[in-house]
Design a protein around this motif. Sequence first.
Motif, PDB file in Angstrom:
ATOM      1  N   TRP A  50      18.202  19.532  35.017  1.00  0.00           N
ATOM      2  CA  TRP A  50      18.549  20.328  36.186  1.00  0.00           C
ATOM      3  C   TRP A  50      17.995  21.748  36.031  1.00  0.00           C
ATOM      4  CZ3 TRP A  50      21.468  24.758  36.703  1.00  0.00           C
ATOM      5  CH2 TRP A  50      21.748  25.145  38.030  1.00  0.00           C
ATOM      6  N   LEU A  51      18.254  22.391  34.883  1.00  0.00           N
ATOM      7  CA  LEU A  51      17.740  23.739  34.661  1.00  0.00           C
ATOM      8  C   LEU A  51      16.211  23.741  34.651  1.00  0.00           C
ATOM      9  CD1 LEU A  51      18.295  26.741  34.119  1.00  0.00           C
ATOM     10  CD2 LEU A  51      18.337  26.183  31.664  1.00  0.00           C
ATOM     11  N   ALA A  52      15.604  22.718  34.074  1.00  0.00           N
ATOM     12  CA  ALA A  52      14.144  22.641  34.043  1.00  0.00           C
ATOM     13  C   ALA A  52      13.574  22.639  35.465  1.00  0.00           C
ATOM     14  CB  ALA A  52      13.691  21.405  33.267  1.00  0.00           C
ATOM     15  N   ARG A  53      14.223  21.914  36.375  1.00  0.00           N
ATOM     16  CA  ARG A  53      13.763  21.901  37.773  1.00  0.00           C
ATOM     17  C   ARG A  53      13.905  23.275  38.407  1.00  0.00           C
ATOM     18  NH1 ARG A  53      16.406  17.086  37.636  1.00  0.00           N
ATOM     19  NH2 ARG A  53      18.232  17.898  38.706  1.00  0.00           N
ATOM     20  N   ILE A  54      15.040  23.924  38.158  1.00  0.00           N
ATOM     21  CA  ILE A  54      15.279  25.255  38.733  1.00  0.00           C
ATOM     22  C   ILE A  54      14.216  26.229  38.237  1.00  0.00           C
ATOM     23  CG2 ILE A  54      16.877  27.235  38.747  1.00  0.00           C
ATOM     24  CD1 ILE A  54      17.737  24.793  40.517  1.00  0.00           C
ATOM     25  N   VAL A  55      13.972  26.243  36.943  1.00  0.00           N
ATOM     26  CA  VAL A  55      12.994  27.179  36.372  1.00  0.00           C
ATOM     27  C   VAL A  55      11.591  26.851  36.869  1.00  0.00           C
ATOM     28  CG1 VAL A  55      11.966  28.036  34.227  1.00  0.00           C
ATOM     29  CG2 VAL A  55      14.449  27.694  34.371  1.00  0.00           C
ATOM     30  N   PRO A  82      15.844  20.959  24.538  1.00  0.00           N
ATOM     31  CA  PRO A  82      14.872  20.603  23.492  1.00  0.00           C
ATOM     32  C   PRO A  82      13.954  21.792  23.182  1.00  0.00           C
ATOM     33  CG  PRO A  82      14.898  18.935  25.222  1.00  0.00           C
ATOM     34  CD  PRO A  82      15.723  20.086  25.715  1.00  0.00           C
ATOM     35  N   LEU A  83      13.428  21.776  21.980  1.00  0.00           N
ATOM     36  CA  LEU A  83      12.595  22.872  21.514  1.00  0.00           C
ATOM     37  C   LEU A  83      11.428  23.162  22.454  1.00  0.00           C
ATOM     38  CD1 LEU A  83      11.776  24.983  19.413  1.00  0.00           C
ATOM     39  CD2 LEU A  83      10.656  23.143  18.124  1.00  0.00           C
ATOM     40  N   TYR A  84      10.735  22.139  22.941  1.00  0.00           N
ATOM     41  CA  TYR A  84       9.562  22.396  23.780  1.00  0.00           C
ATOM     42  C   TYR A  84       9.941  23.166  25.047  1.00  0.00           C
ATOM     43  CZ  TYR A  84      10.591  18.677  27.172  1.00  0.00           C
ATOM     44  OH  TYR A  84      11.173  17.916  28.154  1.00  0.00           O
ATOM     45  N   LEU A  85      11.125  22.933  25.600  1.00  0.00           N
ATOM     46  CA  LEU A  85      11.559  23.705  26.770  1.00  0.00           C
ATOM     47  C   LEU A  85      11.958  25.116  26.365  1.00  0.00           C
ATOM     48  CD1 LEU A  85      13.568  21.045  28.794  1.00  0.00           C
ATOM     49  CD2 LEU A  85      11.387  22.109  29.407  1.00  0.00           C
ATOM     50  N   GLN A  86      12.646  25.251  25.248  1.00  0.00           N
ATOM     51  CA  GLN A  86      13.001  26.585  24.771  1.00  0.00           C
ATOM     52  C   GLN A  86      11.740  27.418  24.555  1.00  0.00           C
ATOM     53  OE1 GLN A  86      15.333  25.626  21.281  1.00  0.00           O
ATOM     54  NE2 GLN A  86      17.248  25.788  22.426  1.00  0.00           N
ATOM     55  N   ASP A 112      15.827  33.555  18.097  1.00  0.00           N
ATOM     56  CA  ASP A 112      16.233  33.085  16.771  1.00  0.00           C
ATOM     57  C   ASP A 112      16.394  31.567  16.749  1.00  0.00           C
ATOM     58  OD1 ASP A 112      16.207  35.607  15.625  1.00  0.00           O
ATOM     59  OD2 ASP A 112      18.391  35.812  15.507  1.00  0.00           O
ATOM     60  N   ARG A 113      16.956  31.005  17.800  1.00  0.00           N
ATOM     61  CA  ARG A 113      17.136  29.546  17.859  1.00  0.00           C
ATOM     62  C   ARG A 113      15.783  28.841  17.801  1.00  0.00           C
ATOM     63  NH1 ARG A 113      21.452  26.024  19.792  1.00  0.00           N
ATOM     64  NH2 ARG A 113      22.659  27.771  19.022  1.00  0.00           N
ATOM     65  N   VAL A 114      14.819  29.342  18.561  1.00  0.00           N
ATOM     66  CA  VAL A 114      13.477  28.745  18.549  1.00  0.00           C
ATOM     67  C   VAL A 114      12.870  28.871  17.153  1.00  0.00           C
ATOM     68  CG1 VAL A 114      11.108  29.025  19.417  1.00  0.00           C
ATOM     69  CG2 VAL A 114      13.043  28.980  21.019  1.00  0.00           C
ATOM     70  N   ARG A 115      12.968  30.048  16.561  1.00  0.00           N
ATOM     71  CA  ARG A 115      12.393  30.252  15.231  1.00  0.00           C
ATOM     72  C   ARG A 115      13.014  29.292  14.208  1.00  0.00           C
ATOM     73  NH1 ARG A 115      10.171  34.861  13.355  1.00  0.00           N
ATOM     74  NH2 ARG A 115       9.151  36.124  14.916  1.00  0.00           N
ATOM     75  N   ILE A 116      14.319  29.132  14.241  1.00  0.00           N
ATOM     76  CA  ILE A 116      14.993  28.243  13.289  1.00  0.00           C
ATOM     77  C   ILE A 116      14.509  26.806  13.499  1.00  0.00           C
ATOM     78  CG2 ILE A 116      17.230  27.232  12.672  1.00  0.00           C
ATOM     79  CD1 ILE A 116      16.598  30.163  11.632  1.00  0.00           C
ATOM     80  N   ARG A 117      14.410  26.402  14.743  1.00  0.00           N
ATOM     81  CA  ARG A 117      13.985  25.031  15.024  1.00  0.00           C
ATOM     82  C   ARG A 117      12.527  24.811  14.647  1.00  0.00           C
ATOM     83  NH1 ARG A 117      16.209  23.105  20.598  1.00  0.00           N
ATOM     84  NH2 ARG A 117      15.940  21.063  19.651  1.00  0.00           N
ATOM     85  N   GLU A 118      11.732  25.890  14.612  1.00  0.00           N
ATOM     86  CA  GLU A 118      10.353  25.812  14.147  1.00  0.00           C
ATOM     87  C   GLU A 118      10.260  25.992  12.622  1.00  0.00           C
ATOM     88  OE1 GLU A 118       8.150  27.664  18.114  1.00  0.00           O
ATOM     89  OE2 GLU A 118       8.636  29.000  16.448  1.00  0.00           O
TER      90      GLU A 118
END
Length: 181
Positions: A50-55, A82-86, A112-118
């Motif tokens: 849903w958020l992906a569609r809005i963005v 998911p990371l790819y959307l973040q 920070d969340r993206v960096r940790i997941r990477e």
Amino acid sequence: MTSVRHWSELRVELLRRAGRDQEARRGLGDPPTSEQWDVVKAVDADNVPWLARIVAEHGWPRAELVGEDGAHAAWLLAQHAPLYLQQRWLPLLEQAVEIGQADPSDLAYLDDRVRIREKRPQLHGTQWLIRNGEERLYPVEKPNQVNRRRAALQLPQLADQDIASAWPHDAAFGDAPAEPL
């Protein structure tokens, strides 16, 4: 969705979805039971597309359009995407912060969340890992500068013992959960 009425409806929906997100995560065990995790995954499976569609249709939900609480709610939903959307949304949130349309601390948390997941060190010290009841920071890039970076975003300072208790890089990333809560 350009009229004021539509933006106010979007704000209400963002707040409703953020409330569901937090309700699903309230009271999670350490570790969560499979039933608890199923509830979280179901809420995320509804919220994220849903958020992906809005963005995709309207860009990042800015405070001037959906209110500060609506913009914060959009960030909350992004935290659990998911990371790819973040990774895709991070520059959009950064642009919103640059023009005063999103909270800088939200940007710090998502970055920070993206960096940790990477599997990279975080910049602002917003991400913690709990293992066997022990809470520690994920690794921080240049820890001696973290409180300066936090101050620039009006985040509270980390205590020296918090910074010192950060997991060693390999220990933090070796078997860390792929999907932070």
